[in-house]
Write a protein that holds these residues in place. Structure first.
Motif, PDB file in Angstrom:
ATOM      1  N   LEU A  25       0.776  -1.239   0.000  1.00  0.00           N
ATOM      2  CA  LEU A  25       0.000   0.000   0.000  1.00  0.00           C
ATOM      3  C   LEU A  25       0.809   1.292   0.000  1.00  0.00           C
ATOM      4  CD1 LEU A  25      -2.859  -1.029   2.447  1.00  0.00           C
ATOM      5  CD2 LEU A  25      -2.875  -1.012  -0.052  1.00  0.00           C
ATOM      6  N   SER A  26       2.122   1.214   0.213  1.00  0.00           N
ATOM      7  CA  SER A  26       2.896   2.462   0.246  1.00  0.00           C
ATOM      8  C   SER A  26       2.887   3.207  -1.092  1.00  0.00           C
ATOM      9  CB  SER A  26       4.327   2.230   0.726  1.00  0.00           C
ATOM     10  OG  SER A  26       5.047   1.427  -0.188  1.00  0.00           O
ATOM     11  N   PRO A  27       2.857   2.532  -2.243  1.00  0.00           N
ATOM     12  CA  PRO A  27       2.773   3.316  -3.488  1.00  0.00           C
ATOM     13  C   PRO A  27       1.502   4.171  -3.546  1.00  0.00           C
ATOM     14  CG  PRO A  27       3.492   1.080  -3.981  1.00  0.00           C
ATOM     15  CD  PRO A  27       3.077   1.106  -2.533  1.00  0.00           C
ATOM     16  N   LEU A  28       0.406   3.644  -3.080  1.00  0.00           N
ATOM     17  CA  LEU A  28      -0.850   4.393  -3.045  1.00  0.00           C
ATOM     18  C   LEU A  28      -0.724   5.596  -2.105  1.00  0.00           C
ATOM     19  CD1 LEU A  28      -4.052   4.651  -3.424  1.00  0.00           C
ATOM     20  CD2 LEU A  28      -4.147   3.324  -1.304  1.00  0.00           C
ATOM     21  N   VAL A  29      -0.244   5.339  -0.886  1.00  0.00           N
ATOM     22  CA  VAL A  29      -0.130   6.390   0.129  1.00  0.00           C
ATOM     23  C   VAL A  29       0.859   7.459  -0.336  1.00  0.00           C
ATOM     24  CG1 VAL A  29       0.657   6.861   2.492  1.00  0.00           C
ATOM     25  CG2 VAL A  29      -0.801   4.877   2.036  1.00  0.00           C
ATOM     26  N   PHE A  30       2.008   7.039  -0.815  1.00  0.00           N
ATOM     27  CA  PHE A  30       3.029   7.985  -1.267  1.00  0.00           C
ATOM     28  C   PHE A  30       2.517   8.818  -2.443  1.00  0.00           C
ATOM     29  CE2 PHE A  30       6.656   8.921  -4.104  1.00  0.00           C
ATOM     30  CZ  PHE A  30       7.350   9.782  -3.276  1.00  0.00           C
ATOM     31  N   GLY A  31       1.891   8.174  -3.398  1.00  0.00           N
ATOM     32  CA  GLY A  31       1.366   8.898  -4.561  1.00  0.00           C
ATOM     33  C   GLY A  31       0.356   9.953  -4.171  1.00  0.00           C
ATOM     34  N   ARG A  38       2.989  18.114  -3.329  1.00  0.00           N
ATOM     35  CA  ARG A  38       3.869  18.461  -4.461  1.00  0.00           C
ATOM     36  C   ARG A  38       5.334  18.491  -4.052  1.00  0.00           C
ATOM     37  NH1 ARG A  38      -0.332  22.753  -6.484  1.00  0.00           N
ATOM     38  NH2 ARG A  38      -1.593  21.388  -7.752  1.00  0.00           N
ATOM     39  N   ASP A  39       5.678  17.670  -3.063  1.00  0.00           N
ATOM     40  CA  ASP A  39       7.052  17.610  -2.570  1.00  0.00           C
ATOM     41  C   ASP A  39       7.350  16.158  -2.205  1.00  0.00           C
ATOM     42  OD1 ASP A  39       9.296  17.548  -0.748  1.00  0.00           O
ATOM     43  OD2 ASP A  39       9.030  19.706  -0.439  1.00  0.00           O
ATOM     44  N   ARG A  40       8.244  15.528  -2.964  1.00  0.00           N
ATOM     45  CA  ARG A  40       8.526  14.105  -2.762  1.00  0.00           C
ATOM     46  C   ARG A  40       9.101  13.829  -1.367  1.00  0.00           C
ATOM     47  NH1 ARG A  40       8.019  10.907  -7.094  1.00  0.00           N
ATOM     48  NH2 ARG A  40       9.491   9.346  -6.336  1.00  0.00           N
ATOM     49  N   ALA A  41       9.986  14.689  -0.902  1.00  0.00           N
ATOM     50  CA  ALA A  41      10.604  14.463   0.410  1.00  0.00           C
ATOM     51  C   ALA A  41       9.560  14.540   1.519  1.00  0.00           C
ATOM     52  CB  ALA A  41      11.724  15.471   0.648  1.00  0.00           C
ATOM     53  N   THR A  47       4.328   9.525   4.420  1.00  0.00           N
ATOM     54  CA  THR A  47       4.081   8.089   4.199  1.00  0.00           C
ATOM     55  C   THR A  47       4.610   7.281   5.378  1.00  0.00           C
ATOM     56  OG1 THR A  47       4.160   8.363   1.801  1.00  0.00           O
ATOM     57  CG2 THR A  47       4.540   6.136   2.659  1.00  0.00           C
ATOM     58  N   GLN A  48       5.830   7.606   5.816  1.00  0.00           N
ATOM     59  CA  GLN A  48       6.404   6.897   6.964  1.00  0.00           C
ATOM     60  C   GLN A  48       5.558   7.127   8.220  1.00  0.00           C
ATOM     61  OE1 GLN A  48       9.001   4.759   6.926  1.00  0.00           O
ATOM     62  NE2 GLN A  48       9.004   5.054   4.717  1.00  0.00           N
ATOM     63  N   GLU A  49       5.115   8.370   8.421  1.00  0.00           N
ATOM     64  CA  GLU A  49       4.288   8.680   9.590  1.00  0.00           C
ATOM     65  C   GLU A  49       2.985   7.883   9.578  1.00  0.00           C
ATOM     66  OE1 GLU A  49       3.507  12.862   9.827  1.00  0.00           O
ATOM     67  OE2 GLU A  49       5.641  13.363   9.728  1.00  0.00           O
ATOM     68  N   VAL A  50       2.378   7.763   8.413  1.00  0.00           N
ATOM     69  CA  VAL A  50       1.099   7.046   8.298  1.00  0.00           C
ATOM     70  C   VAL A  50       1.282   5.588   8.724  1.00  0.00           C
ATOM     71  CG1 VAL A  50      -0.594   6.138   6.645  1.00  0.00           C
ATOM     72  CG2 VAL A  50       0.077   8.553   6.556  1.00  0.00           C
ATOM     73  N   PHE A  51       2.325   4.948   8.207  1.00  0.00           N
ATOM     74  CA  PHE A  51       2.531   3.544   8.545  1.00  0.00           C
ATOM     75  C   PHE A  51       3.003   3.366   9.985  1.00  0.00           C
ATOM     76  CE2 PHE A  51       2.150   3.135   4.003  1.00  0.00           C
ATOM     77  CZ  PHE A  51       1.433   1.949   3.875  1.00  0.00           C
ATOM     78  N   LEU A  52       3.771   4.309  10.491  1.00  0.00           N
ATOM     79  CA  LEU A  52       4.190   4.246  11.886  1.00  0.00           C
ATOM     80  C   LEU A  52       2.983   4.401  12.810  1.00  0.00           C
ATOM     81  CD1 LEU A  52       6.441   4.054  13.985  1.00  0.00           C
ATOM     82  CD2 LEU A  52       6.670   6.548  13.818  1.00  0.00           C
ATOM     83  N   THR A  53       2.116   5.331  12.481  1.00  0.00           N
ATOM     84  CA  THR A  53       0.891   5.519  13.272  1.00  0.00           C
ATOM     85  C   THR A  53       0.065   4.237  13.277  1.00  0.00           C
ATOM     86  OG1 THR A  53       0.815   7.881  12.799  1.00  0.00           O
ATOM     87  CG2 THR A  53      -1.260   6.842  13.450  1.00  0.00           C
ATOM     88  N   TYR A  54      -0.069   3.628  12.111  1.00  0.00           N
ATOM     89  CA  TYR A  54      -0.830   2.381  12.019  1.00  0.00           C
ATOM     90  C   TYR A  54      -0.171   1.292  12.863  1.00  0.00           C
ATOM     91  CZ  TYR A  54      -2.698  -1.974  10.187  1.00  0.00           C
ATOM     92  OH  TYR A  54      -3.242  -3.221  10.076  1.00  0.00           O
ATOM     93  N   LEU A  72      -5.988   4.026   5.260  1.00  0.00           N
ATOM     94  CA  LEU A  72      -4.635   4.583   5.173  1.00  0.00           C
ATOM     95  C   LEU A  72      -4.593   5.756   4.201  1.00  0.00           C
ATOM     96  CD1 LEU A  72      -2.493   1.307   5.218  1.00  0.00           C
ATOM     97  CD2 LEU A  72      -2.657   3.022   7.036  1.00  0.00           C
ATOM     98  N   ALA A  73      -5.325   5.659   3.104  1.00  0.00           N
ATOM     99  CA  ALA A  73      -5.376   6.761   2.132  1.00  0.00           C
ATOM    100  C   ALA A  73      -6.007   7.995   2.767  1.00  0.00           C
ATOM    101  CB  ALA A  73      -6.147   6.338   0.885  1.00  0.00           C
ATOM    102  N   THR A  74      -7.024   7.801   3.582  1.00  0.00           N
ATOM    103  CA  THR A  74      -7.673   8.924   4.257  1.00  0.00           C
ATOM    104  C   THR A  74      -6.717   9.603   5.232  1.00  0.00           C
ATOM    105  OG1 THR A  74      -9.840   7.876   4.052  1.00  0.00           O
ATOM    106  CG2 THR A  74      -9.617   9.580   5.741  1.00  0.00           C
ATOM    107  N   ILE A  75      -5.996   8.805   5.997  1.00  0.00           N
ATOM    108  CA  ILE A  75      -5.022   9.366   6.937  1.00  0.00           C
ATOM    109  C   ILE A  75      -3.946  10.130   6.166  1.00  0.00           C
ATOM    110  CG2 ILE A  75      -3.197   8.811   8.593  1.00  0.00           C
ATOM    111  CD1 ILE A  75      -4.942   6.475   9.513  1.00  0.00           C
ATOM    112  N   ALA A  76      -3.443   9.540   5.093  1.00  0.00           N
ATOM    113  CA  ALA A  76      -2.404  10.183   4.286  1.00  0.00           C
ATOM    114  C   ALA A  76      -2.902  11.508   3.719  1.00  0.00           C
ATOM    115  CB  ALA A  76      -1.962   9.256   3.158  1.00  0.00           C
TER     116      ALA A  76
END
Length: 180
Positions: A25-31, A38-41, A47-54, A72-76
């Motif tokens: 699911l990280s490609p979805l969340v990151f995208g 509009r900032d990859r960094a 993305t890391q925060e979302v998965f850490l929170t989960y 996860l998409a909603t949180i992101a």
């Protein structure tokens, strides 16, 4: 693999399940984060925060209310929007009030404000060079912590600490002089 099964494994503390879920699911969340910020960094951080929170609170997800993918998409999305709004507020505060938004100040208020600005600049000059440089880049240059860190070639945490300490020292010095 079914995300409900992975969720059950994460709830039981299975780190491998989290890794599988991240790969899935990280490609979805990151995208989504990239599209909003509009900032990859920044998107990587969120993305890391979302998965850490989960990982830290997997029971926050209720499988009866929808899919883990959507949750996860909603949180992101929320975190990305929060980041963008915070950046906009920070930039607006750096720019200060606009002339057309306020009534003209009486001359004595302008003189007092200029005096306070001079005292702030003098106090800033008395800070240690590392703190002063980080504060100038962040507040006068309009740079983010990350941009300041990149420009100075320092870890972001070091920059945050320097800015926080610099602000604390400034506040103490200015309070002694009666500047709010």
């Amino acid at each position: 693999m079914d995300d409900r099964l992975l969720h059950q494994r994460v709830v039981s503390g299975d780190e491998a399940a989290l890794a599988e879920l991240y790969d899935l699911l990280s490609p979805l969340v990151f995208g989504l984060c990239v599209r909003v910020t509009r900032d990859r960094a920044i998107a990587e951080d969120i993305t890391q925060e979302v998965f850490l929170t989960y990982w830290e609170r997997p029971l926050g997800f209720d499988p009866g209310r929808g899919t883990l993918r959507a949750w996860l998409a909603t949180i992101a999305h929320r975190r990305s929007v929060d980041h963008v709004r915070a950046e906009e507020r920070r930039k607006a505060s750096l720019l200060g009030p606009r002339l057309f938004e306020r009534a003209p100040e009486p001359p004595e208020e302008g003189i007092l404000a200029a005096d306070e600005a001079l005292r702030v600049k003098q106090a800033l000059q008395s800070l240690p060079p590392g703190q002063r440089e980080a504060l100038e880049l962040a507040y006068y240059g309009g740079s983010t912590y990350r941009q300041v860190a990149e420009r100075l070639g320092l870890p972001e945490g070091t920059v945050k600490t320097r800015i926080r300490q610099g602000l604390r020292h400034l506040a103490e010095m200015l309070a002694e002089e009666g500047v709010r």
